[in-house]
Design a protein around this motif. Sequence first.
Motif, short mmCIF file in Angstrom:
data_model
loop_
_atom_site.label_atom_id
_atom_site.label_comp_id
_atom_site.label_asym_id
_atom_site.label_seq_id
_atom_site.Cartn_x
_atom_site.Cartn_y
_atom_site.Cartn_z
N VAL A 87 0.85 -1.19 0.00
CA VAL A 87 0.00 0.00 0.00
C VAL A 87 0.88 1.24 0.00
CG1 VAL A 87 -1.78 1.31 1.24
CG2 VAL A 87 -1.83 -1.20 1.27
N VAL A 105 -7.07 3.07 4.79
CA VAL A 105 -6.95 2.57 3.42
C VAL A 105 -8.34 2.48 2.82
CG1 VAL A 105 -6.18 0.68 1.93
CG2 VAL A 105 -4.87 1.24 3.99
N GLY A 148 -3.70 4.28 0.23
CA GLY A 148 -3.38 4.55 1.63
C GLY A 148 -3.38 6.04 1.89
#
Length: 109
Positions: A58, A95, A105
């Motif tokens: 992420v 997220v 993110g």
Amino acid sequence: MSAPIQSLVIPVSDLDAAKAIYTTLWGDPHTDTAYYVGYNVDGFEVALAPGDVSGGPVAYADVEDLDATHAALIAAGGTERTAPMKVAPESRVSVVDDPDGNPIGLRGK
């Protein structure tokens, strides 16, 4: 709105095994705990964190207002993967998945 990407968190199933690989690549981490191993790669934060590896890495965008940005992305069609949560004294993250399931993110206060 400009939200620079300053960090990437890579979920790993075996922190010690992953740390051996990434330490070989980038040298000793600046943070080395049981829940977070962080490397400074030319000013960019790359971290390893134990967790569900199925969601993939992420990238975190730094935002001024985490709650407002999180809500705006959901209103625009995103789906909450993780609600805003505190991860350090001055830092919170969340997220949101885009319509195809790609993670976005967010990092802020």
